[in-house]
Structures are given as C-alpha cells and as structure tokens.
Write a protein that holds these residues in place. Structure first.
Motif, mmCIF file in Angstrom:
data_model
loop_
_atom_site.group_PDB
_atom_site.id
_atom_site.type_symbol
_atom_site.label_atom_id
_atom_site.label_comp_id
_atom_site.label_asym_id
_atom_site.label_seq_id
_atom_site.Cartn_x
_atom_site.Cartn_y
_atom_site.Cartn_z
ATOM 1 N N THR A 34 0.822 -1.086 0.053
ATOM 2 C CA THR A 34 0.112 0.092 -0.002
ATOM 3 C C THR A 34 0.924 1.446 -0.013
ATOM 4 O OG1 THR A 34 -0.144 0.289 2.542
ATOM 5 C CG2 THR A 34 -1.845 -1.138 1.309
ATOM 6 N N ALA A 35 0.332 2.489 -0.163
ATOM 7 C CA ALA A 35 0.912 3.744 -0.014
ATOM 8 C C ALA A 35 1.646 3.568 1.444
ATOM 9 C CB ALA A 35 0.068 4.811 -0.044
ATOM 10 N N SER A 36 2.624 4.345 1.557
ATOM 11 C CA SER A 36 3.400 4.592 3.141
ATOM 12 C C SER A 36 2.580 5.399 4.009
ATOM 13 C CB SER A 36 4.685 5.212 2.777
ATOM 14 O OG SER A 36 5.423 5.401 4.048
ATOM 15 N N ARG A 37 1.664 4.660 4.768
ATOM 16 C CA ARG A 37 0.786 5.123 5.728
ATOM 17 C C ARG A 37 1.221 5.167 7.253
ATOM 18 N NH1 ARG A 37 -4.481 6.005 3.251
ATOM 19 N NH2 ARG A 37 -4.449 5.199 1.285
ATOM 20 N N SER A 38 1.041 6.000 7.891
ATOM 21 C CA SER A 38 1.077 5.719 9.549
ATOM 22 C C SER A 38 0.394 6.789 10.162
ATOM 23 C CB SER A 38 2.890 6.380 9.758
ATOM 24 O OG SER A 38 3.133 6.336 11.262
ATOM 25 N N LEU B 197 -10.707 -1.327 4.198
ATOM 26 C CA LEU B 197 -10.407 -0.043 3.618
ATOM 27 C C LEU B 197 -9.381 0.954 4.605
ATOM 28 C CD1 LEU B 197 -13.553 1.313 1.936
ATOM 29 C CD2 LEU B 197 -11.643 0.252 0.803
ATOM 30 N N LEU B 198 -8.263 1.413 4.199
ATOM 31 C CA LEU B 198 -7.533 2.088 4.812
ATOM 32 C C LEU B 198 -7.900 3.830 4.497
ATOM 33 C CD1 LEU B 198 -4.033 -0.082 4.464
ATOM 34 C CD2 LEU B 198 -5.725 -0.295 5.992
ATOM 35 N N ALA C 253 -6.121 11.721 -0.095
ATOM 36 C CA ALA C 253 -7.483 11.515 0.337
ATOM 37 C C ALA C 253 -8.047 10.322 0.018
ATOM 38 C CB ALA C 253 -8.376 12.695 -0.067
ATOM 39 N N GLU C 254 -7.571 9.783 -0.616
ATOM 40 C CA GLU C 254 -8.225 8.429 -1.275
ATOM 41 C C GLU C 254 -8.028 7.007 -0.226
ATOM 42 O OE1 GLU C 254 -9.998 8.266 -3.977
ATOM 43 O OE2 GLU C 254 -9.368 10.438 -4.224
ATOM 44 N N GLN D 174 -14.456 12.642 -2.450
ATOM 45 C CA GLN D 174 -13.171 12.923 -1.716
ATOM 46 C C GLN D 174 -13.391 12.867 -0.290
ATOM 47 O OE1 GLN D 174 -10.746 16.633 -2.756
ATOM 48 N NE2 GLN D 174 -9.194 15.175 -3.409
ATOM 49 N N GLY D 175 -12.463 12.526 0.529
ATOM 50 C CA GLY D 175 -12.376 12.415 1.966
ATOM 51 C C GLY D 175 -11.351 13.257 2.421
ATOM 52 N N PRO D 176 -11.255 13.223 3.707
ATOM 53 C CA PRO D 176 -10.215 14.194 4.419
ATOM 54 C C PRO D 176 -8.856 13.871 3.986
ATOM 55 C CG PRO D 176 -10.734 12.630 5.857
ATOM 56 C CD PRO D 176 -11.773 12.340 4.918
ATOM 57 N N ARG D 177 -8.139 14.860 3.486
ATOM 58 C CA ARG D 177 -6.662 14.659 3.081
ATOM 59 C C ARG D 177 -5.783 15.038 4.232
ATOM 60 N NH1 ARG D 177 -4.234 14.848 -2.026
ATOM 61 N NH2 ARG D 177 -6.311 15.281 -2.955
ATOM 62 N N GLY D 178 -4.751 13.899 4.238
ATOM 63 C CA GLY D 178 -3.508 14.277 5.185
ATOM 64 C C GLY D 178 -3.918 14.176 6.516
ATOM 65 N N LEU D 179 -5.107 13.394 6.998
ATOM 66 C CA LEU D 179 -5.498 13.092 8.024
ATOM 67 C C LEU D 179 -4.791 11.745 8.942
ATOM 68 C CD1 LEU D 179 -7.434 14.530 10.318
ATOM 69 C CD2 LEU D 179 -9.065 12.753 9.624
ATOM 70 N N ARG D 180 -4.420 12.104 10.198
ATOM 71 C CA ARG D 180 -3.734 10.922 10.808
ATOM 72 C C ARG D 180 -4.035 11.005 12.388
ATOM 73 N NH1 ARG D 180 2.913 12.255 11.079
ATOM 74 N NH2 ARG D 180 2.612 14.191 12.144
#
Length: 355
Positions: free
Chosen positions: A189-193, A212-213, A220-221, A259-265
């Motif tokens: 997957t994309a690098s997610r943390s 889903l991640l 945002a995807e 489109q969902g929230p972008r850059g949320l962690r």
C-alpha cells in the motif's frame, strides 16, 4: 460541549458520561470485549517517550474505571489490539520506548493474565510496527497494515500482513496458544502511518466485504487492504440499529463528496453497519492549529461510496491519539490529547446526534 449543526438542521456533540484520571492517555488501544473497554498502554502526556505499561478496564454500564492488576502488561504506545474468541485481547506491535516491535502479547481476560506469544516456525514477522492497524477478520485471522521498519530503516511503502491464530488449540493444547504466525501478503500500500482501517460491506450483489485504509498520508483516497467474497466474513458486527438510523438521517441532511479528508492521521474510526465514522486527528495540510474536531461519515450503501463532512467550531472537542468504541448502540470516545496536542483528556463521551 457545544451542539454542532449542519445546513440541514442536524446536529451532533460528544456528551461526557464519565471522567477518571486512569483514562487520561493518548496513542493507547481501547477494545470492547464482553461489555468492557480494555485500555492498554499509551502516552501519559505530550512530549513523553516512555509508554505506560498498565491495563485499565472501563465498564460503560457503570461508568467506572479500574486498573487491572495483571502482571506482564506490555509497555506500548502507537500499537493496536483486537479481541479473539470472546476471551483474549491481542496486542500487536507498537513502540516500547526504545524501538518498534512486531511482537504479540495477549491478555486472557478470564484468568487476568498477560502472556507473550512467540512466533510459530516459518513465521515472517515485520521488522517493527507502530501507528499501524490490526483488524479482526475472524478468530483465526487478523489483518495488519502499516509501514514497517525501525526508526532508521522504515520502508517507503506500506505492507499488509495476515496474522493467523489457532483458537481451537487454546482450549486443548495450551502450548499451541503461543504460536501466532505472520504472512506477508503479495501487495503493498501507500506509505501510511497513523491511519485507520474499516472492514465494510460492499454495495451490489453478491454481497462482499473489503478492508479499507483511511488517512495516514497526504492522499485523500481510501485504499483496499483486503477483499472477501460472499460468506467469507462469518462474524456479525455489533448491532446498532438506532445509531445506524441516526447516521442515515444525518447524512441525508448533508451533501456527499467522492473525496475524503486529505492528510489526516491519528484519528479514530468505528464501523457502524454500512458507515465508517471518523473523528478528530491531526492534519498534515497546515503548519498550525493541526488538531482537528471534525466528524466524517463514509457511506457505503451505494456505489460509489460517499463522504459526508460535519465540522465543529468547538475547540474543546479537538482530539488526537484517541479511540472510539461501539457498544450497546452507542459510540464512545475515550482518551486522547486535546487542542494543545499535549494534555491527555480523562473523559469518556458518547456521540449524540440530533436530527
């Protein structure tokens, strides 16, 4: 806490129902098991690097928290946990104050004993995990997703692991209880943390499920980390008919977006029927005022799935490193740091929706 409104006249709030200093922590795990919330580890305050090594049990019916005296609780933060067999609480990976781990520890809630499980022969555990997700697919399978590696060797992509367990052997051959087995899946997957994961039904026929991640990177995807065909997911999610109806009415007052929230962690996520409910977190899209207080609902009832955003103007609602748990047709918010990103919140709140 202030009532937050939407253009359609609907509103929502987090209503406090309990408060205890034992619950004041962030980047912990909070898992519902047999009507109790089990909080494990976490950070006691902003700037802390040494996780706590305790277990707190919160009884939502009584509104009371107690510290569990079980020895051997893993010292962890930025980990994840999943219930297994209605009895065990499996804690996977996390930060122990010195390094990222991929080990598995389990609390036997019937005996009140923590056990460190060793990997089965042939297992290929990750190099180390933190701010990952661990989703229960069944009593035999957990799906782990995150960016593995130590502090200096983290990969530039995310990995997906299946963690296989043998719950039947737990009863008859206790020695096999301690043999979880990791298997790395063939996709990345994309690098997610600091992302979240939601096991959701898909729209259309035949019915299916996908994992889903959300968040944990600039995209945002959502990203698919697993797909199961009809009949493969046997477990029924907790029943929440009233909350599902309220969420359906809430999204009917808003305008959906692809489109969902972008850059949320470091936000929270709970599955309520066909909905994923996300709250709070930290945004990567701005340098200041990064702690959020927004409510997002991801609606999978139709294809394509839609996002609904319900913002808040109440800074007292801001949370990061918190958790939400679904129990008895209510969604609970537990712990997390507040607006300053440093002060742990001792409250337990429930989500109230007014439509």
């Amino acid at each position: 806490m202030a009532l937050e409104g939407s253009p359609g006249g609907a509103g929502w709030t987090w209503r406090p129902v309990a408060r205890d200093a034992l619950l004041a922590r962030a980047f912990h795990s909070c898992t519902e098991l047999q009507g109790r919330f089990y909080l494990v580890g976490g950070l006691p305050g902003g700037g802390a690097t040494e996780p706590s090594g305790d277990t707190v049990v919160f009884d939502p019916a009584a509104g009371q928290a107690v510290q569990l005296g079980a020895r051997g609780c893993p010292r962890r933060s930025h980990h994840d946990a999943a219930p297994v067999g209605g009895r065990w609480l499996c804690v996977v990976g996390g930060w122990d104050g010195a390094r990222r781990l991929a080990t598995v520890a389990a609390l036997d809630t019937e005996r009140g004993v923590w056990e460190a499980w060793s990997a089965a022969p042939g297992s290929r555990p990750p190099a180390g995990l933190s701010s990952h997700t661990c989703t229960r697919v069944s009593d035999r399978e957990l799906r782990v997703a995150g960016r593995e590696g130590g502090t200096r060797t983290q990969r530039r992509y995310g990995s997906i692991y299946t963690l296989r367990l043998d719950p039947s052997a737990r009863t008859y051959w206790p020695e096999l209880l301690h043999t979880p087995s990791y298997k790395e899946e063939g996709c990345h997957t994309a690098s997610r943390s600091g992302h979240c994961a939601a096991l959701l039904p898909t729209s259309g026929h035949p019915p299916a499920h996908q994992l889903l991640l959300f968040g944990g990177c600039n995209s945002a995807e959502p990203e698919v980390a697993g797909h199961w065909g009809q009949g493969k997911i046997k477990e029924e999610p907790p029943a929440a008919p009233r909350l599902m109806e309220q969420l359906a009415r809430l999204v009917s007052t808003g305008q959906g977006s692809g489109q969902g929230p972008r850059g949320l962690r470091h936000h929270s996520c709970s599955v309520v029927g066909p909905f994923a409910v996300l709250f709070g977190g930290e945004t990567l899209t701005r340098a200041r005022d990064t702690i959020c207080n927004d409510l997002y609902v991801y609606d999978t009832r139709k294809s394509p799935s839609l996002w609904f955003h319900f913002p808040s103007a109440d800074h007292g609602l801001k949370r990061v490193g918190h958790r939400t748990c679904l129990w008895n047709d209510q969604l609970y918010l537990v712990g997390g740091f507040g607006e300053d990103g440093r002060t742990p919140r001792p409250q337990v709140c429930v989500l109230d929706l007014f439509i």
